[in-house]
Design an enzyme around this catalytic site. Structure first.
Site: not given
Lengths: 648, 383
Positions: A326, A350, A365, A375, A388
């Site tokens: 990430s 999400d 996720d 999320h 996210c």
């Protein structure tokens, strides 16, 4: 005895004798002429030839090795020094029998099988006859005395004082500055044979290797007269060598130490950069090794131990390539805004999972594995501080891999942008072209989805992540990462202009926007579970920061495995996720950019994040925990990024 | 137990007193020869001082050897050579016995049995004595007969020469054996040995040489021949000496590098620089000029000695003096020839210059004989 009466004609006798005597004298005269002409031939005709020959026996030109330049950190702390060492050397031609002498020596000094083996190697590589070759380095005073007493039994052997490389910081700096070692036969072929005549060792890796030419210096010469057994009788003339230049690094020893300590028992790599110059403030790779082992040629046993260790201490993790996870998101977020594919306001819903239209493959996720949810509505800002995945999966449906590639390439991913760290990996920045070239296959849309969260083919080095983070902190201003600050202890810093153009974005305020979102990763702790920065609980929650820190975590999958199994402690260490964290601080006026890579650290936020903070603390704060004076902003003015927001 | 012949000679001593003789002749010293010898020995000491790297004790030792050699020379010169002629067979017999003793009880050095240590006498090499005793005996034998020698007499002479030569050769000391042969042969040649026999002997020698090579010569001796033919074959081994000596000589040039400035010996490149190869040191430091000076001294000595032989009054004295002189010349030629690369390396020192007592004492004894020959002449006119 009876008297014998012989009739003798004395005149005849005399004549016979004299004629023979004359013949003898005549032959003698001829032979004397032969001798004279021989002498005239040797001493007049051949005089020049034999004069040259005589000189070539007795006059020898000996190289005098220059002292190698020292390496200092930015504060003048010695990282690589030359230490006088008393070495036992031998001139093979003058020694009686090497083996017998060594047996004798073994009774006086410590002499291992390994020393003997190394000596055989050195004797083979010896450049010229009658040159002295080290037998054992670093004799103790007692050993020197033992040898001195028995010197007469050891013709050809001598004790020579010599300066040898020494790394006072040992393991701490091994990966940052590298080391020197015996010149290999391969290296011998490419070296300037003249300048290296008196030198046994050469930089093998790191700064020692890259700056070899500068550190080495210029060889000097001594014309000496040697007797037949090779002993130097007198020095006829001398040209002094020119010592190698000292080199000052950007490296900060204290920061380096703090980085090593903060990694604790973990394996991993750390790069810290100075955003103002691109100078490498810290380069850490754990586990490390003692570079002093390589001086005078590393022993076979030591080398086997280091190279076979499954923790690969010789490998520099700070320059190795790993999935960024990430940590790639802030850069892709900036790409999303700059390409106009997303606005700051755009949101994605999400639910915790995602699939591309027309494909049955479901991407989850990371929250799905935590609590089987997503999320909810995510904007770019939240997508960064909450990390996210679905937001970026969704972005991948609109942004091609080539767009990603081109934008990320501006940050130095996919290549080695350093000035003087050639051993760093290029990493992998995938594109359709890349895949065709590397694998001969077309690019599949699903692969873009993986790339959008720094998985799949994408691989970056901690050095690249730190460079990109620095560029983020600098709002696109390029400085190539460099180890060396200046040549010569008191000379001015090297002025370098980047060969990469500064990164231009349509709306310069986007830099500030992403920087802000990154600072929320660390500082946002007010919004409950859904609105808290991923690293806040681990970095800032219980221990407020004296400065603003922008960061981004990354937890990169090492091996794909069933999700439920993954959570358990049964996962063998080598399959656990890698933990990463990138950060810069202070956000308003960045003084340091850091990339932390923790091998199998499992969590970017909780493991790598606090390590990054400790490193930044060590750099920015004094003992009392306040910002060091040099890092305190002069007055609370509007920050520079805000001012530049009006730029086109 | 004097023979009537000997009594006759003692009588003639008195006859000599009728004429007034210069003091040197009364001391039985030949002044020109003595002068040349003293200059040569002095020059030799100078070279030796440099060749030994200014090793004064070594030079002092040499000086004391020279002192002993002079005493030997003066002593021998006092005896009329006719005495030597009479005693020659007995001395020869003693010498041969000593050689036999060497083979049985001699001390082994460098793989050869050459030295003998008799109680009350310094250690010496009996083979060295033979260098004088063999020509002495052959001369004594031939001078009692009519020359030129008959074939039977020749065979007798070959026996006189051959017995000690064989004894020396099996020590083994081929060099000395050859020099003894040469000394004996010179007597035969000077006695008018027929040329056809000379050529026959030479032909035999040429034919015998390969046999000698195969059956007698040791590897080290063969090596010397190999090395002589091609010194570069083993530049660091057997060829080293000759390459270094030629380098020393050649680099000396015309005027030399100056006394004590020779590098080849000072830096130990030249092996045996004090002994067999001393002429290389001389040539390096004094150049061609020094070599010419040395050769001139030798020519003066040899010339004077030849004169002495030429004017000697009886056949024995002539043969002995002529043979000793020519042998002396052979030493000079072989040594300089070998050091300058003209001849293979054989262990022959440079006469009167090289370090070593035995050689100097035996050579000076020879010159003592020459002086005796010249100063014991009687004024018998018409001979």
């Amino acid at each position: 005895m009876t008297e014998r009466h012989i009739l003798k004609d004395h005149n005849v006798e005399r004549r016979v004798f004299l004629s023979r005597l004359f013949i003898g004298a005549g032959i003698a005269a001829v032979l004397v002429c032969v001798l004279i002409s021989r002498m005239v031939y040797l001493q007049v005709e051949q005089h020049a030839y034999y004069t040259t020959k005589s000189d070539s026996y007795r006059i020898h030109t000996l190289p005098v090795a220059p002292n190698r330049g020292r390496i200092y950190d930015r504060n003048g702390i010695l990282l690589a020094d030359n230490k006088p060492s008393y070495n036992l050397t031998v001139v093979k031609e003058s020694a009686r029998s090497i083996d017998e002498s060594l047996d004798l020596l073994a009774t006086m000094i410590e002499l291992t099988e390994d020393d003997r083996e190394k000596l055989q190697g050195r004797l083979k590589r010896r450049p010229v006859p009658f040159s002295s070759v080290p037998v054992r380095l670093n004799l103790s005073e007692e050993e020197i005395a033992n040898i001195a007493v028995n010197q007469f039994r050891l013709p050809g052997f001598a004790i020579e004082a010599q300066l040898v490389r020494h790394y006072p910081q040992g393991e701490l700096m091994a990966h940052a500055i590298g080391y020197i070692g015996s010149i290999s036969e391969e290296e011998m072929k490419t070296l300037d044979p003249v300048n290296y005549k008196g030198t046994d060792e050469i930089g093998k890796i790191g700064v020692e290797r890259f700056y070899e030419d500068i550190l080495h210096g210029t060889v000097g010469y001594e014309q000496v007269e040697k007797n037949a057994s090779g002993r130097i009788m007198q020095v006829l003339s001398r040209t002094d060598p020119v010592a190698g230049q000292d080199v000052v690094l950007h490296l900060d020893s204290k920061l380096q130490k703090a980085a090593v300590d903060s990694l604790g028992e973990f394996k991993g790599g750390v790069i810290a950069l100075d955003p103002a110059t691109g100078g490498v403030l810290a380069m850490v790779s754990k586990p490390s090794f003692d570079p002093n082992l390589f001086i005078g040629g590393i022993s076979r046993a030591d080398y086997a131990r280091l190279s076979k260790d499954k923790n690969t201490p010789l490998f520099n993790r700070a320059l190795g390539k790993y999935s960024p996870g990430s940590t790639i998101k802030p850069f892709l977020g900036l790409a999303a805004l700059d390409t106009g594919l997303r606005t700051r306001e755009y949101t994605v819903s999400d639910p915790g999972h995602f699939h591309i239209d027309g494909s049955s493959h479901v991407y989850h996720d990371w929250t799905w594995w935590v609590n089987r949810s997503g999320h909810d509505l995510v904007s770019l800002e939240r997508a960064i501080y909450q990390s996210c995945d679905v937001y970026f999966f969704d972005l991948a449906t609109d942004m091609s891999i080539d767009t990603m590639h081109d934008f990320l390439a501006q940050f130095g991913f996919g290549r080695n942008t350093s000035i003087d760290i050639p051993q760093a990996s290029n990493g992998t920045l995938p594109s359709t072209q890349w895949k065709r070239d590397a694998m001969g296959q077309p690019w599949y849309p699903g692969e873009t989805v993986n790339s959008s969260i720094g998985q799949g083919y994408t691989e970056t080095t901690p050095l690249q992540l730190a460079t990109a983070t620095m560029l983020m902190a600098n709002h696109g201003k390029w400085h190539q990462p460099a180890m060396v600050k200046r040549l010569g202890l008191n000379s001015p810093d090297i002025e370098r202009t980047s060969e990469y153009p500064d990164i231009q974005v349509q709306n310069a305020d986007d830099w500030t926007f992403i920087g802000h979102a990154m600072s929320e990763v660390v500082h946002k702790g007010t919004g409950g579970y859904r609105n808290t920065g991923t690293a806040y609980p681990y970095i800032a929650a219980n221990n407020p920061l004296a400065y603003t820190m922008a960061g981004k975590s990354g937890t990169a999958q090492v091996k794909s495995m069933p999700a439920d199994f993954k959570k358990s402690d049964l996962v063998p260490e080598e399959y656990r996720d890698n933990a990463l964290f990138i950060a810069f601080a202070p956000v308003e006026d960045p003084k340091i950019a850091v990339a932390v890579f923790v091998e199998h650290g499992e969590s970017g936020s909780s493991i790598a994040g606090p390590i990054a903070r400790q490193i930044i603390d060590a750099y920015l704060l004094d003992e009392s925990g306040k910002l060091k004076p040099e890092f305190t902003p002069p007055a609370p003015l509007p920050t520079a990024p805000m001012l530049s927001a009006s730029a086109p | 137990m004097l023979t009537p012949e000997a009594r006759k000679f003692t009588g003639s001593l008195g006859a000599g007193l009728e004429r007034k003789r210069p003091w040197s002749e009364r001391l039985h010293v030949d002044l020109p020869l003595l002068c040349a010898l003293v200059i040569l020995l002095g020059f030799g000491l100078m070279v030796l001082y440099s060749a030994t790297n200014q090793n004064l004790p070594e030079v002092r030792r040499q000086v004391s050897f020279i002192g002993v050699a002079f005493i030997a020379m003066f002593t021998v010169a006092q005896f009329d050579v006719r005495w030597l002629k009479l005693w020659a067979p007995w001395m020869f017999l003693g010498g041969v016995m000593l050689l036999g003793a060497v083979l049985l009880f001699g001390e082994v050095t460098n793989g050869a049995r050459r030295w003998i240590d008799l109680p009350g006498l310094p250690r010496f090499q009996p083979s060295e004595v033979m260098k004088i005793l063999v020509p002495l005996t052959v001369a004594s034998f031939l001078s009692r007969r009519v020359i030129p020698p008959t074939f039977l007499q020749l065979l007798a002479c070959i026996t006189i020469i051959g017995v000690p030569v064989v004894l020396v050769a099996i020590q083994p000391d081929l060099g000395t054996a050859l020099l003894i042969t040469v000394a004996g042969m010179f007597v035969l040649l000077l006695a008018g040995l027929r040329w056809k026999w000379v050529f026959l002997a030479l032909t035999l020698a040429v034919v015998a040489a390969p046999a000698l090579w195969v059956f007698y010569m040791d590897d080290y001796q063969k090596n010397r021949i190999h090395t002589f033919l091609d010194p570069e074959r083993e530049p660091l081994g057997a060829g080293w000496n000759i390459i270094q000596s030629k380098t020393a000589i050649g680099s000396g040039g015309i005027y030399g590098k100056g006394w004590l400035n020779g590098v080849q010996s000072r830096l130990d490149y030249l092996p045996e620089g004090q002994t067999d190869f001393i002429v290389a040191v001389l040539a390096e430091e004094f150049g061609l000029v020094g070599i010419m000076f040395l050769l001139t001294l030798y020519i003066v000595i040899i010339g004077r000695a030849l004169y002495i032989a030429g004017v000697a009054q009886d056949l024995f004295a002539r043969l002995l003096a002529g043979s000793l002189t020519l042998t002396f010349f052979v030493y000079v030629f072989v040594n300089i020839g070998m050091v300058s690369g003209l001849l293979p390396v054989v262990g022959v020192p440079l006469p009167l210059v090289s370090l070593g007592g035995t050689s100097i004492i035996s050579l000076m004894t020879g010159f003592g004989i020459l002086m005796s020959v010249h100063t014991h002449r009687t004024a018998r006119i018409g001979y």
